[in-house]
Write a protein that holds these residues in place. Sequence first.
Motif, short mmCIF file in Angstrom:
data_model
loop_
_atom_site.label_atom_id
_atom_site.label_comp_id
_atom_site.label_asym_id
_atom_site.label_seq_id
_atom_site.Cartn_x
_atom_site.Cartn_y
_atom_site.Cartn_z
N GLY A 88 -2.59 -6.77 -1.49
CA GLY A 88 -1.20 -6.58 -1.06
C GLY A 88 -0.73 -7.74 -0.21
O GLY A 88 -1.14 -8.87 -0.42
N ASN A 89 0.09 -7.44 0.77
CA ASN A 89 0.65 -8.49 1.63
C ASN A 89 -0.36 -8.94 2.68
O ASN A 89 -1.49 -8.46 2.74
N PHE A 90 0.08 -9.85 3.53
CA PHE A 90 -0.81 -10.42 4.55
C PHE A 90 -1.40 -9.35 5.46
O PHE A 90 -2.60 -9.35 5.73
N ASN A 91 -0.57 -8.41 5.93
CA ASN A 91 -1.06 -7.37 6.84
C ASN A 91 -2.13 -6.50 6.17
O ASN A 91 -3.16 -6.20 6.77
N LYS A 92 -1.89 -6.11 4.94
CA LYS A 92 -2.89 -5.30 4.22
C LYS A 92 -4.17 -6.10 4.00
O LYS A 92 -5.27 -5.56 4.07
N PHE A 93 -4.01 -7.37 3.72
CA PHE A 93 -5.15 -8.25 3.50
C PHE A 93 -6.02 -8.31 4.76
O PHE A 93 -7.23 -8.09 4.70
N ILE A 94 -5.42 -8.59 5.89
CA ILE A 94 -6.15 -8.66 7.16
C ILE A 94 -6.74 -7.29 7.51
O ILE A 94 -7.89 -7.18 7.93
N ASN A 95 -5.95 -6.24 7.30
CA ASN A 95 -6.45 -4.89 7.61
C ASN A 95 -7.65 -4.51 6.76
O ASN A 95 -8.52 -3.77 7.22
N SER A 96 -7.73 -5.01 5.55
CA SER A 96 -8.89 -4.69 4.71
C SER A 96 -10.18 -5.24 5.34
O SER A 96 -11.22 -4.58 5.29
N PHE A 97 -10.11 -6.40 5.95
CA PHE A 97 -11.27 -6.95 6.66
C PHE A 97 -11.58 -6.11 7.90
O PHE A 97 -12.74 -5.85 8.21
N ARG A 98 -10.53 -5.71 8.59
CA ARG A 98 -10.71 -4.88 9.79
C ARG A 98 -11.35 -3.54 9.44
O ARG A 98 -12.23 -3.06 10.16
N ILE A 99 -10.93 -2.95 8.34
CA ILE A 99 -11.49 -1.66 7.92
C ILE A 99 -12.96 -1.82 7.57
O ILE A 99 -13.80 -0.99 7.94
N GLU A 100 -13.31 -2.87 6.84
CA GLU A 100 -14.71 -3.10 6.50
C GLU A 100 -15.55 -3.25 7.76
O GLU A 100 -16.64 -2.70 7.86
#
Length: 152
Positions: A88-100
């Motif tokens: 998705g967008n930048f925020n979703k991209f960064i959040n995916s790393f945070r979630i992992e």
Amino acid sequence: MNWTMIAIGLTLLGIALIWYTKYRSLKTTENNEGDDEAELMSIFNKTIELVNTEKYYLNKSVKLSDLAKELSYNERLVSRAINKYGSGNFNKFINSFRIEHSKELLTGGKFDHYTIEAIAEECGFSNKVSFYNAFKSETGMSPTQFRAVKQL
């Protein structure tokens, strides 16, 4: 030679020229799109590598402009690469790393005494609500549910 033959010849020549010009521009566009795809994929791979190695996702105030500057690309290209190949967008991209990262903390044992809010902060989220929403969106369960299931 009569004028009719000349007119027909010129008409055919004009049609051929129009067809050639149109075909050539289509071919050029296809080649540029292929080059563009390769460049976007390369930018995306470099972005993932940078975010992972530098742990950009842990920074609560990370911005696309910061990342683009670090990669030496303009924001538009980095954004296009993330939108095309990322989650998705930048925020979703960064959040995916945070979630992992949060999954590791929630199940690692070492952080069992941490509250969910503390885990959220450790992972770069600015508040509990955004953490819960992103976590549930990505995993289908809340962080508390995830922790309980993984501890069984």
